[in-house]
Enzyme design. Sequence first.
Site, PDB file in Angstrom:
ATOM      1  N   ARG A 123       0.893  -1.393   0.184  1.00 34.53           N
ATOM      2  CA  ARG A 123       0.014   0.067   0.002  1.00 34.53           C
ATOM      3  C   ARG A 123       0.932   1.303  -0.070  1.00 34.53           C
ATOM      4  O   ARG A 123       0.180   2.222   0.392  1.00 34.53           O
ATOM      5  CB  ARG A 123      -1.014  -0.036   1.056  1.00 34.53           C
ATOM      6  CG  ARG A 123      -2.027  -1.419   1.198  1.00 34.53           C
ATOM      7  CD  ARG A 123      -3.152  -0.864   2.207  1.00 34.53           C
ATOM      8  NE  ARG A 123      -3.804  -2.055   2.148  1.00 34.53           N
ATOM      9  CZ  ARG A 123      -3.765  -3.194   2.898  1.00 34.53           C
ATOM     10  NH1 ARG A 123      -2.817  -3.386   3.741  1.00 34.53           N
ATOM     11  NH2 ARG A 123      -4.643  -4.055   2.714  1.00 34.53           N
ATOM     12  N   LYS A 145       3.531  11.363 -11.568  1.00 33.99           N
ATOM     13  CA  LYS A 145       2.766  10.744 -12.638  1.00 33.99           C
ATOM     14  C   LYS A 145       3.515   9.249 -12.496  1.00 33.99           C
ATOM     15  O   LYS A 145       4.691   9.169 -13.188  1.00 33.99           O
ATOM     16  CB  LYS A 145       2.580  11.224 -13.886  1.00 33.99           C
ATOM     17  CG  LYS A 145       1.236  12.085 -13.652  1.00 33.99           C
ATOM     18  CD  LYS A 145       1.220  12.409 -15.506  1.00 33.99           C
ATOM     19  CE  LYS A 145      -0.021  13.449 -15.336  1.00 33.99           C
ATOM     20  NZ  LYS A 145      -0.196  14.104 -16.960  1.00 33.99           N
ATOM     21  N   GLU A 187      11.031  18.583 -24.881  1.00 30.82           N
ATOM     22  CA  GLU A 187      10.291  18.935 -23.620  1.00 30.82           C
ATOM     23  C   GLU A 187      10.724  20.261 -22.924  1.00 30.82           C
ATOM     24  O   GLU A 187      10.065  20.984 -22.366  1.00 30.82           O
ATOM     25  CB  GLU A 187      10.206  17.799 -22.571  1.00 30.82           C
ATOM     26  CG  GLU A 187       9.802  16.292 -23.097  1.00 30.82           C
ATOM     27  CD  GLU A 187       8.127  16.245 -23.183  1.00 30.82           C
ATOM     28  OE1 GLU A 187       7.338  17.337 -22.959  1.00 30.82           O
ATOM     29  OE2 GLU A 187       7.658  15.275 -23.566  1.00 30.82           O
ATOM     30  N   LYS A 229       8.039  22.858 -13.984  1.00 24.51           N
ATOM     31  CA  LYS A 229       7.029  21.998 -13.853  1.00 24.51           C
ATOM     32  C   LYS A 229       6.743  21.875 -12.360  1.00 24.51           C
ATOM     33  O   LYS A 229       5.331  21.723 -12.057  1.00 24.51           O
ATOM     34  CB  LYS A 229       7.843  20.588 -14.371  1.00 24.51           C
ATOM     35  CG  LYS A 229       6.813  19.537 -14.011  1.00 24.51           C
ATOM     36  CD  LYS A 229       6.774  18.329 -14.916  1.00 24.51           C
ATOM     37  CE  LYS A 229       5.942  16.933 -14.574  1.00 24.51           C
ATOM     38  NZ  LYS A 229       5.820  15.978 -15.354  1.00 24.51           N
ATOM     39  N   ARG A 243      -2.619  21.839 -15.022  1.00 27.30           N
ATOM     40  CA  ARG A 243      -1.414  20.680 -15.363  1.00 27.30           C
ATOM     41  C   ARG A 243      -1.646  20.147 -16.805  1.00 27.30           C
ATOM     42  O   ARG A 243      -0.524  19.884 -17.675  1.00 27.30           O
ATOM     43  CB  ARG A 243      -1.550  19.354 -14.295  1.00 27.30           C
ATOM     44  CG  ARG A 243      -0.342  18.489 -14.548  1.00 27.30           C
ATOM     45  CD  ARG A 243      -0.106  17.697 -13.376  1.00 27.30           C
ATOM     46  NE  ARG A 243       1.178  16.772 -13.711  1.00 27.30           N
ATOM     47  CZ  ARG A 243       1.762  16.112 -12.964  1.00 27.30           C
ATOM     48  NH1 ARG A 243       1.495  15.908 -11.796  1.00 27.30           N
ATOM     49  NH2 ARG A 243       2.754  15.143 -13.371  1.00 27.30           N
ATOM     50  N   HIS A 250       0.996  17.461 -27.151  1.00 27.08           N
ATOM     51  CA  HIS A 250       0.886  15.867 -26.662  1.00 27.08           C
ATOM     52  C   HIS A 250      -0.138  15.243 -27.735  1.00 27.08           C
ATOM     53  O   HIS A 250      -0.418  14.194 -28.102  1.00 27.08           O
ATOM     54  CB  HIS A 250       0.848  15.640 -25.456  1.00 27.08           C
ATOM     55  CG  HIS A 250       2.118  15.637 -24.771  1.00 27.08           C
ATOM     56  ND1 HIS A 250       2.845  16.868 -24.906  1.00 27.08           N
ATOM     57  CD2 HIS A 250       2.706  14.732 -24.356  1.00 27.08           C
ATOM     58  CE1 HIS A 250       4.322  16.730 -24.153  1.00 27.08           C
ATOM     59  NE2 HIS A 250       3.932  15.406 -23.737  1.00 27.08           N
ATOM     60  N   HIS A 254       0.884  12.422 -29.940  1.00 26.16           N
ATOM     61  CA  HIS A 254       0.205  10.942 -29.702  1.00 26.16           C
ATOM     62  C   HIS A 254      -0.469  10.284 -30.940  1.00 26.16           C
ATOM     63  O   HIS A 254      -0.138   9.039 -31.011  1.00 26.16           O
ATOM     64  CB  HIS A 254      -0.687  10.994 -28.543  1.00 26.16           C
ATOM     65  CG  HIS A 254      -0.101  11.054 -27.107  1.00 26.16           C
ATOM     66  ND1 HIS A 254      -0.915  11.544 -25.975  1.00 26.16           N
ATOM     67  CD2 HIS A 254       1.198  10.961 -26.758  1.00 26.16           C
ATOM     68  CE1 HIS A 254       0.097  11.496 -25.080  1.00 26.16           C
ATOM     69  NE2 HIS A 254       1.381  10.990 -25.587  1.00 26.16           N
ATOM     70  N   HIS A 267       9.157   9.672 -28.107  1.00 28.55           N
ATOM     71  CA  HIS A 267       8.286  10.513 -27.673  1.00 28.55           C
ATOM     72  C   HIS A 267       8.342  11.904 -27.663  1.00 28.55           C
ATOM     73  O   HIS A 267       7.523  12.589 -28.371  1.00 28.55           O
ATOM     74  CB  HIS A 267       7.841   9.962 -26.192  1.00 28.55           C
ATOM     75  CG  HIS A 267       6.814  11.086 -25.505  1.00 28.55           C
ATOM     76  ND1 HIS A 267       5.619  11.025 -25.658  1.00 28.55           N
ATOM     77  CD2 HIS A 267       7.008  11.668 -24.617  1.00 28.55           C
ATOM     78  CE1 HIS A 267       4.815  11.659 -25.078  1.00 28.55           C
ATOM     79  NE2 HIS A 267       5.718  12.351 -24.239  1.00 28.55           N
TER      80      HIS A 267
HETATM   81  P1  NAD Z   1      13.486   5.350 -21.638  1.00 29.59           P
HETATM   82  O1  NAD Z   1      13.437   5.142 -20.379  1.00 29.59           O
HETATM   83  O2  NAD Z   1      13.203   4.217 -22.432  1.00 29.59           O
HETATM   84  O3  NAD Z   1      15.136   5.587 -21.893  1.00 29.59           O
HETATM   85  C1  NAD Z   1      15.536   5.724 -23.333  1.00 29.59           C
HETATM   86  C2  NAD Z   1      16.728   4.809 -23.703  1.00 29.59           C
HETATM   87  O4  NAD Z   1      17.948   5.454 -23.076  1.00 29.59           O
HETATM   88  C3  NAD Z   1      16.685   3.483 -23.003  1.00 29.59           C
HETATM   89  O5  NAD Z   1      16.989   2.627 -23.658  1.00 29.59           O
HETATM   90  C4  NAD Z   1      17.600   3.543 -21.548  1.00 29.59           C
HETATM   91  O6  NAD Z   1      18.119   2.232 -21.511  1.00 29.59           O
HETATM   92  C5  NAD Z   1      18.714   4.598 -22.268  1.00 29.59           C
HETATM   93  N1  NAD Z   1      19.453   5.272 -21.271  1.00 29.59           N
HETATM   94  C6  NAD Z   1      18.846   5.722 -20.115  1.00 29.59           C
HETATM   95  N2  NAD Z   1      19.704   6.447 -19.537  1.00 29.59           N
HETATM   96  C7  NAD Z   1      20.980   6.318 -20.330  1.00 29.59           C
HETATM   97  C8  NAD Z   1      22.292   6.974 -20.064  1.00 29.59           C
HETATM   98  N3  NAD Z   1      22.542   7.839 -19.110  1.00 29.59           N
HETATM   99  N4  NAD Z   1      22.938   6.469 -21.102  1.00 29.59           N
HETATM  100  C9  NAD Z   1      22.906   5.830 -22.020  1.00 29.59           C
HETATM  101  N5  NAD Z   1      21.854   5.361 -22.119  1.00 29.59           N
HETATM  102  C10 NAD Z   1      20.684   5.479 -21.234  1.00 29.59           C
HETATM  103  O7  NAD Z   1      13.031   6.749 -22.522  1.00 29.59           O
HETATM  104  P2  NAD Z   1      12.810   8.227 -21.694  1.00 29.59           P
HETATM  105  O8  NAD Z   1      12.585   9.028 -23.142  1.00 29.59           O
HETATM  106  O9  NAD Z   1      13.571   8.438 -20.665  1.00 29.59           O
HETATM  107  O10 NAD Z   1      11.264   8.003 -21.152  1.00 29.59           O
HETATM  108  C11 NAD Z   1       9.963   7.581 -21.837  1.00 29.59           C
HETATM  109  C12 NAD Z   1       8.958   7.218 -20.813  1.00 29.59           C
HETATM  110  O11 NAD Z   1       8.613   8.282 -19.999  1.00 29.59           O
HETATM  111  C13 NAD Z   1       7.616   6.917 -21.570  1.00 29.59           C
HETATM  112  O12 NAD Z   1       7.209   5.652 -20.843  1.00 29.59           O
HETATM  113  C14 NAD Z   1       6.540   7.956 -21.035  1.00 29.59           C
HETATM  114  O13 NAD Z   1       5.414   7.530 -20.933  1.00 29.59           O
HETATM  115  C15 NAD Z   1       7.299   8.411 -19.872  1.00 29.59           C
HETATM  116  N6  NAD Z   1       6.936   9.831 -19.333  1.00 29.59           N
HETATM  117  C16 NAD Z   1       6.266   9.872 -18.304  1.00 29.59           C
HETATM  118  C17 NAD Z   1       6.100  11.097 -17.729  1.00 29.59           C
HETATM  119  C18 NAD Z   1       5.517  11.274 -16.270  1.00 29.59           C
HETATM  120  O14 NAD Z   1       5.209  12.470 -16.060  1.00 29.59           O
HETATM  121  N7  NAD Z   1       5.586  10.254 -15.488  1.00 29.59           N
HETATM  122  C19 NAD Z   1       6.343  12.362 -18.719  1.00 29.59           C
HETATM  123  C20 NAD Z   1       7.069  12.255 -20.013  1.00 29.59           C
HETATM  124  C21 NAD Z   1       7.344  10.827 -20.268  1.00 29.59           C
HETATM  125  N1  GLY Z   2       4.287  15.079 -18.490  1.00 26.27           N
HETATM  126  C1  GLY Z   2       3.058  15.670 -18.117  1.00 26.27           C
HETATM  127  C2  GLY Z   2       2.817  15.522 -17.005  1.00 26.27           C
HETATM  128  O1  GLY Z   2       3.452  15.254 -16.008  1.00 26.27           O
HETATM  129  O2  GLY Z   2       1.771  16.016 -16.501  1.00 26.27           O
END
Ligand code: NAD
Ligand code: GLY
Length: 365
Positions: A123, A145, A187, A229, A243, A250, A254, A267
């Site tokens: 939990r 998130k 971003e 942010k 927010r 997006h 998307h 993305h």
């Molecule tokens: P990712 O986590 O897939 O990382 C991209 C690639 O880089 C991966 O292959 C990873 O292994 C590699 N990598 C990471 N750090 C590294 C480093 N320092 N050196 C070498 N390689 C490295 O992709 P991302 O773009 O970081 O994240 C995308 C995800 O984030 C999606 O799932 C998306 O939905 C999510 N997201 C969430 C929020 C939120 O508010 N929670 C906001 C935007 C995106």
């Molecule tokens: N990435 C959009 C949010 O965190 O709300």
Amino acid sequence: MVPERIVVGLGERSYPIWIGLGILDQLGVALAAASFPRKVAVVSNPTVYALYGQRIEEILTAHKFSSTAILIGDGEEFKNFSSLQQIYDALIEKGFDRSSGLLALGGGVIGDITGFAAATYLRGIPFVQVPTTLLSQVDSSVGGKTAINHPLGKNLIGAFYQPVHVHIDVETLGSLPEREFSAGLAEVVKYGVIRDDTFFEWLCAHRDRLLNQDPSALIHAVKRSCQIKADVVEVDEKESTLRAILNFGHTFGHAVETLTGYGTYRHGEAVSIGMVFASEIAMSLGLCTRQDVQAIKNLLVGFRLPVSFPAFSIEQYLQAMGRDKKVKQGVLRMVLNKGIGDCLVRDVPDPEALFAPLLNNLSEG
Ligand code: NAD
Ligand code: GLY
């Protein structure tokens, strides 16, 4: 170096973000300051763990934290139920109880799934974000998130659950593939367009320093992005109102991801295309000028990001946008920039008429 610090002010769930160059070594001090549990599971993937895992484990050990690594597969396709179960299984087998914590070491995929595991295991146990991609440093590690994907859609299963600390070492970006770095810059541009014209101008002026990963430029860009942010999340943690502006670019982005198949565009690349689309729509509604649209495009191209709309019909785009989470009671909502540095959220009751000049031209081209 002494880290730059920001606080995300959410009452008793407030937490600090530390940003700096080579500050991984200060993680132990930060965790102690946050009274983080002494029993820690480091959740990562083989790519990131091979680069930074041993150092993190050594830092934890040196500060009297016990650590266990849990590695899931690398990639968006592993942000799923099966990896989540793998994390729960390891935690249960290794006797992790309520006085233990999770540490997310990696990009947004690792951060999102670790956060969701932390939100739900027993939990809720505390977790800390150590983001290692630019996208995760400026966006996903901040704001709480957390999610996994469902076979029918991205991020459909999740929770709002804040970390207790975010530790951003921009030195880790040195190992990031160039394309991932640029995707994160999309971003960063977003924050300038929706919230801060001075920051936008600064990005234009310091483009090459950022592309060359000049440390002080990087730290400034990451800090300003996190501050924007944090300001938004403090007003509207659960995306009831303000927010939503963080979704600039997006809606169309998307649709681009859906139509081209996940994996064609990163993305951030899809968001880059989506921001150009949104600014064109904003211009057609008199909210910004042609020069504003051009300035946004120029900056994105300068950051090696795509800006052209992939060739699909308007019907395909509308159908893909109809599935977006930002559709409320059948009406499409878009975030539109007002000039550069401000924005609004607007219902688009007749998207076909509004989008036709942009998307029909595309089909003819
Ligand atoms: P990712 O986590 O897939 O990382 C991209 C690639 O880089 C991966 O292959 C990873 O292994 C590699 N990598 C990471 N750090 C590294 C480093 N320092 N050196 C070498 N390689 C490295 O992709 P991302 O773009 O970081 O994240 C995308 C995800 O984030 C999606 O799932 C998306 O939905 C999510 N997201 C969430 C929020 C939120 O508010 N929670 C906001 C935007 C995106
Ligand atoms: N990435 C959009 C949010 O965190 O709300």
